[in-house]
Every structure is written in structure tokens, then in C-alpha cells.
Scaffold this motif. Structure first.
Motif, PDB file in Angstrom:
ATOM      1  N   GLU A 190      -2.438   8.464   6.679  1.00  7.96           N
ATOM      2  CA  GLU A 190      -1.169   8.683   5.987  1.00  7.96           C
ATOM      3  C   GLU A 190      -1.513   9.163   4.593  1.00  7.96           C
ATOM      4  O   GLU A 190      -0.524   9.704   3.935  1.00  7.96           O
ATOM      5  CB  GLU A 190      -0.198   7.637   6.153  1.00  7.96           C
ATOM      6  N   TYR A 191      -2.345   8.538   3.912  1.00 13.69           N
ATOM      7  CA  TYR A 191      -2.443   8.597   2.280  1.00 13.69           C
ATOM      8  C   TYR A 191      -3.774   8.946   2.050  1.00 13.69           C
ATOM      9  O   TYR A 191      -4.841   8.299   1.701  1.00 13.69           O
ATOM     10  CB  TYR A 191      -2.013   7.258   1.932  1.00 13.69           C
ATOM     11  N   SER A 192      -4.123  10.384   1.883  1.00 13.03           N
ATOM     12  CA  SER A 192      -5.333  10.971   1.524  1.00 13.03           C
ATOM     13  C   SER A 192      -5.751  10.560   0.341  1.00 13.03           C
ATOM     14  O   SER A 192      -7.007  10.667  -0.008  1.00 13.03           O
ATOM     15  CB  SER A 192      -5.263  12.492   1.889  1.00 13.03           C
ATOM     16  N   ASP A 193      -4.893  10.266  -0.801  1.00  6.79           N
ATOM     17  CA  ASP A 193      -5.476   9.725  -2.171  1.00  6.79           C
ATOM     18  C   ASP A 193      -5.943   8.398  -2.279  1.00  6.79           C
ATOM     19  O   ASP A 193      -5.700   7.834  -3.539  1.00  6.79           O
ATOM     20  CB  ASP A 193      -4.390  10.283  -3.038  1.00  6.79           C
ATOM     21  N   ALA A 194      -5.999   7.722  -1.152  1.00  6.40           N
ATOM     22  CA  ALA A 194      -6.161   6.182  -1.220  1.00  6.40           C
ATOM     23  C   ALA A 194      -7.669   5.836  -1.981  1.00  6.40           C
ATOM     24  O   ALA A 194      -8.511   6.485  -1.683  1.00  6.40           O
ATOM     25  CB  ALA A 194      -6.500   5.622   0.254  1.00  6.40           C
ATOM     26  N   THR A 195      -7.506   4.821  -2.775  1.00  7.46           N
ATOM     27  CA  THR A 195      -8.589   4.238  -3.432  1.00  7.46           C
ATOM     28  C   THR A 195      -8.655   3.093  -3.563  1.00  7.46           C
ATOM     29  O   THR A 195      -7.914   2.287  -3.002  1.00  7.46           O
ATOM     30  CB  THR A 195      -8.582   4.809  -4.881  1.00  7.46           C
ATOM     31  N   TRP A 196      -9.679   2.437  -3.709  1.00  4.91           N
ATOM     32  CA  TRP A 196      -9.955   0.900  -3.781  1.00  4.91           C
ATOM     33  C   TRP A 196      -8.817   0.297  -4.926  1.00  4.91           C
ATOM     34  O   TRP A 196      -8.540  -0.686  -4.958  1.00  4.91           O
ATOM     35  CB  TRP A 196     -11.476   0.562  -4.280  1.00  4.91           C
ATOM     36  N   ASP A 197      -8.346   1.039  -6.090  1.00  2.00           N
ATOM     37  CA  ASP A 197      -7.632   0.890  -6.962  1.00  2.00           C
ATOM     38  C   ASP A 197      -6.471   0.339  -6.434  1.00  2.00           C
ATOM     39  O   ASP A 197      -5.726  -0.650  -6.629  1.00  2.00           O
ATOM     40  CB  ASP A 197      -7.416   1.686  -8.089  1.00  2.00           C
ATOM     41  N   HIS A 198      -5.837   1.183  -5.343  1.00  2.85           N
ATOM     42  CA  HIS A 198      -4.698   0.913  -4.651  1.00  2.85           C
ATOM     43  C   HIS A 198      -4.906  -0.613  -4.002  1.00  2.85           C
ATOM     44  O   HIS A 198      -3.734  -1.497  -3.990  1.00  2.85           O
ATOM     45  CB  HIS A 198      -4.303   2.211  -3.699  1.00  2.85           C
ATOM     46  N   ALA A 257      -6.018  -1.397  12.305  1.00  2.00           N
ATOM     47  CA  ALA A 257      -4.922  -0.534  12.601  1.00  2.00           C
ATOM     48  C   ALA A 257      -4.224  -0.070  11.227  1.00  2.00           C
ATOM     49  O   ALA A 257      -4.094   1.104  11.019  1.00  2.00           O
ATOM     50  CB  ALA A 257      -3.967  -0.964  13.542  1.00  2.00           C
ATOM     51  N   LEU A 258      -4.133  -1.287  10.350  1.00  2.00           N
ATOM     52  CA  LEU A 258      -3.402  -0.960   9.199  1.00  2.00           C
ATOM     53  C   LEU A 258      -4.403   0.004   8.295  1.00  2.00           C
ATOM     54  O   LEU A 258      -3.731   1.109   7.849  1.00  2.00           O
ATOM     55  CB  LEU A 258      -2.973  -2.245   8.298  1.00  2.00           C
ATOM     56  N   TYR A 259      -5.343  -0.534   8.242  1.00  2.00           N
ATOM     57  CA  TYR A 259      -6.395   0.422   7.204  1.00  2.00           C
ATOM     58  C   TYR A 259      -6.596   1.931   7.676  1.00  2.00           C
ATOM     59  O   TYR A 259      -6.439   2.776   6.923  1.00  2.00           O
ATOM     60  CB  TYR A 259      -7.754  -0.301   7.422  1.00  2.00           C
ATOM     61  N   ALA A 260      -6.654   1.929   9.161  1.00  2.00           N
ATOM     62  CA  ALA A 260      -6.850   3.337   9.382  1.00  2.00           C
ATOM     63  C   ALA A 260      -5.470   3.998   9.539  1.00  2.00           C
ATOM     64  O   ALA A 260      -5.683   5.298   9.047  1.00  2.00           O
ATOM     65  CB  ALA A 260      -7.235   3.119  10.981  1.00  2.00           C
ATOM     66  N   THR A 261      -4.510   3.496   9.653  1.00  2.00           N
ATOM     67  CA  THR A 261      -3.186   4.387   9.388  1.00  2.00           C
ATOM     68  C   THR A 261      -3.084   4.611   8.153  1.00  2.00           C
ATOM     69  O   THR A 261      -2.457   5.735   7.449  1.00  2.00           O
ATOM     70  CB  THR A 261      -1.907   3.279   9.923  1.00  2.00           C
ATOM     71  N   TRP A 262      -3.320   3.921   7.020  1.00  2.00           N
ATOM     72  CA  TRP A 262      -3.031   4.015   5.790  1.00  2.00           C
ATOM     73  C   TRP A 262      -4.101   5.017   5.295  1.00  2.00           C
ATOM     74  O   TRP A 262      -3.544   5.946   4.257  1.00  2.00           O
ATOM     75  CB  TRP A 262      -3.297   2.566   4.884  1.00  2.00           C
ATOM     76  N   LEU A 263      -5.056   4.882   5.589  1.00  2.00           N
ATOM     77  CA  LEU A 263      -6.117   6.259   5.197  1.00  2.00           C
ATOM     78  C   LEU A 263      -5.746   7.447   5.772  1.00  2.00           C
ATOM     79  O   LEU A 263      -6.005   8.416   5.155  1.00  2.00           O
ATOM     80  CB  LEU A 263      -7.777   5.627   5.509  1.00  2.00           C
ATOM     81  N   LEU A 291       0.729  -1.160  -0.068  1.00  2.00           N
ATOM     82  CA  LEU A 291      -0.168  -0.103   0.069  1.00  2.00           C
ATOM     83  C   LEU A 291       0.876   1.294   0.212  1.00  2.00           C
ATOM     84  O   LEU A 291       2.188   1.231   0.725  1.00  2.00           O
ATOM     85  CB  LEU A 291      -0.857   0.098   1.183  1.00  2.00           C
ATOM     86  N   PRO A 292       0.332   2.228  -0.830  1.00  2.00           N
ATOM     87  CA  PRO A 292       1.377   3.644  -0.806  1.00  2.00           C
ATOM     88  C   PRO A 292       1.457   4.184   0.714  1.00  2.00           C
ATOM     89  O   PRO A 292       0.279   4.214   1.598  1.00  2.00           O
ATOM     90  CB  PRO A 292       0.450   4.397  -1.636  1.00  2.00           C
ATOM     91  N   ARG A 293       2.629   4.657   1.076  1.00  2.00           N
ATOM     92  CA  ARG A 293       3.009   5.342   2.326  1.00  2.00           C
ATOM     93  C   ARG A 293       3.080   4.075   3.443  1.00  2.00           C
ATOM     94  O   ARG A 293       3.072   4.861   4.594  1.00  2.00           O
ATOM     95  CB  ARG A 293       1.856   6.299   2.660  1.00  2.00           C
ATOM     96  N   ILE A 294       2.872   2.773   3.288  1.00  2.00           N
ATOM     97  CA  ILE A 294       2.967   2.053   4.477  1.00  2.00           C
ATOM     98  C   ILE A 294       4.320   1.483   4.279  1.00  2.00           C
ATOM     99  O   ILE A 294       4.652   0.867   3.428  1.00  2.00           O
ATOM    100  CB  ILE A 294       1.899   0.972   4.286  1.00  2.00           C
ATOM    101  N   SER A 346       8.481  -0.269   9.021  1.00  2.34           N
ATOM    102  CA  SER A 346       8.271   0.321  10.166  1.00  2.34           C
ATOM    103  C   SER A 346       6.963   0.441  10.739  1.00  2.34           C
ATOM    104  O   SER A 346       6.747   0.057  11.957  1.00  2.34           O
ATOM    105  CB  SER A 346       9.244   1.409  10.461  1.00  2.34           C
ATOM    106  N   THR A 347       6.120   0.858   9.621  1.00  2.00           N
ATOM    107  CA  THR A 347       4.867   0.829  10.126  1.00  2.00           C
ATOM    108  C   THR A 347       4.282  -0.349  10.579  1.00  2.00           C
ATOM    109  O   THR A 347       3.587  -0.483  11.493  1.00  2.00           O
ATOM    110  CB  THR A 347       4.024   1.747   8.876  1.00  2.00           C
ATOM    111  N   ILE A 348       4.615  -1.370   9.713  1.00  2.00           N
ATOM    112  CA  ILE A 348       3.854  -2.513   9.987  1.00  2.00           C
ATOM    113  C   ILE A 348       4.501  -3.132  11.200  1.00  2.00           C
ATOM    114  O   ILE A 348       3.777  -3.623  11.925  1.00  2.00           O
ATOM    115  CB  ILE A 348       4.235  -3.538   8.771  1.00  2.00           C
ATOM    116  N   GLN A 349       5.819  -3.229  11.384  1.00  2.00           N
ATOM    117  CA  GLN A 349       6.294  -3.439  12.671  1.00  2.00           C
ATOM    118  C   GLN A 349       5.837  -2.781  13.967  1.00  2.00           C
ATOM    119  O   GLN A 349       5.372  -3.360  14.978  1.00  2.00           O
ATOM    120  CB  GLN A 349       7.813  -3.278  12.677  1.00  2.00           C
ATOM    121  N   ARG A 350       5.282  -1.426  14.006  1.00  2.00           N
ATOM    122  CA  ARG A 350       4.624  -0.918  15.168  1.00  2.00           C
ATOM    123  C   ARG A 350       3.563  -1.323  15.073  1.00  2.00           C
ATOM    124  O   ARG A 350       2.794  -1.528  16.497  1.00  2.00           O
ATOM    125  CB  ARG A 350       4.618   0.652  14.595  1.00  2.00           C
TER     126      ARG A 350
END
Length: 103
Positions: A69-77, A61-67, A37-40, A43-47
Motif C-alpha cells: 500500500e505504501y511504495s515509499d516505505a522505509t526503515w525510518d517509518h 500480513a501487516l508487513y506485506a499489506t503496508w509494503l 505506519l503510513p497508510r495503515i 480497518s486494515t488492522i481489523q481485517r
């Protein structure tokens, strides 16, 4: 062609945490998926692995962090990350191809 999710959510729309939790509930190896995923970062995964107990909490936690950290997130990603993580069945279940009904 117009690419849409199975319930007609456009693939270019931004997912929500509960939608990701629902669609990716069978996902077990979330770390591999998350790494694509973009911007993950690793170290994010380890945390997340350190701070949260249990796969479900870690995935949320992964989904919330990604959304966050990456405001341009889409289902395509999400779709691309699933393919890169070799989660082909989940990727296929996620995506349906529809012909555009534009007239």
C-alpha cells in the motif's frame, strides 16, 4: 551523521517482509505498531485480525499489506512507528548511529 540498521542497511532503504519479520520478531502488540505506519488504517488492522490466525501470520500480513500500500516505505517509518507505539527497546535495537565515513 549517517543512520543505519544494525547490519549496515541504510535507514532510508525499503524493508522487505522477511527483514521486518526478523527484526520485529519480539513484537507482540503489532496492532499498536501498525496503527502508526503510513497508510495503515484501523480497518486494515481489523481485517488482518479477522482474516489471519496467530500473531506471526498477522504480523506478516501487516508487513506485506503496508509494503504493497505504501511504495515509499522505509526503515525510518518502522523506527518512527516503534517509537510512537512506545516500543523503545525494539527501536533502539533496530537503529545504530554511525558517523559518516565520507572523505
Amino acid at each position: 551523521q549517517e543512520y543505519k540498521m544494525s547490519d549496515d542497511i541504510p535507514i532510508v532503504s525499503k524493508p522487505l517482509v522477511h527483514q521486518l519479520d526478523q527484526y520485529l520478531s519480539p513484537l507482540v502488540h503489532w496492532q499498536t505498531f501498525g496503527a502508526h505506519l503510513p497508510r495503515i488504517t484501523n480497518s486494515t488492522i481489523q481485517r488482518i485480525e479477522h482474516d489471519y490466525q496467530g500473531i506471526k501470520r498477522q504480523k506478516i500480513a501487516l508487513y506485506a499489506t503496508w509494503l504493497r500500500e505504501y511504495s515509499d516505505a522505509t526503515w525510518d517509518h518502522v523506527y518512527d512507528a516503534l517509537k510512537k507505539a512506545e516500543q523503545y527497546d525494539l527501536a533502539a535495537d533496530l537503529l545504530l548511529v554511525h558517523h559518516s565515513a565520507k572523505q
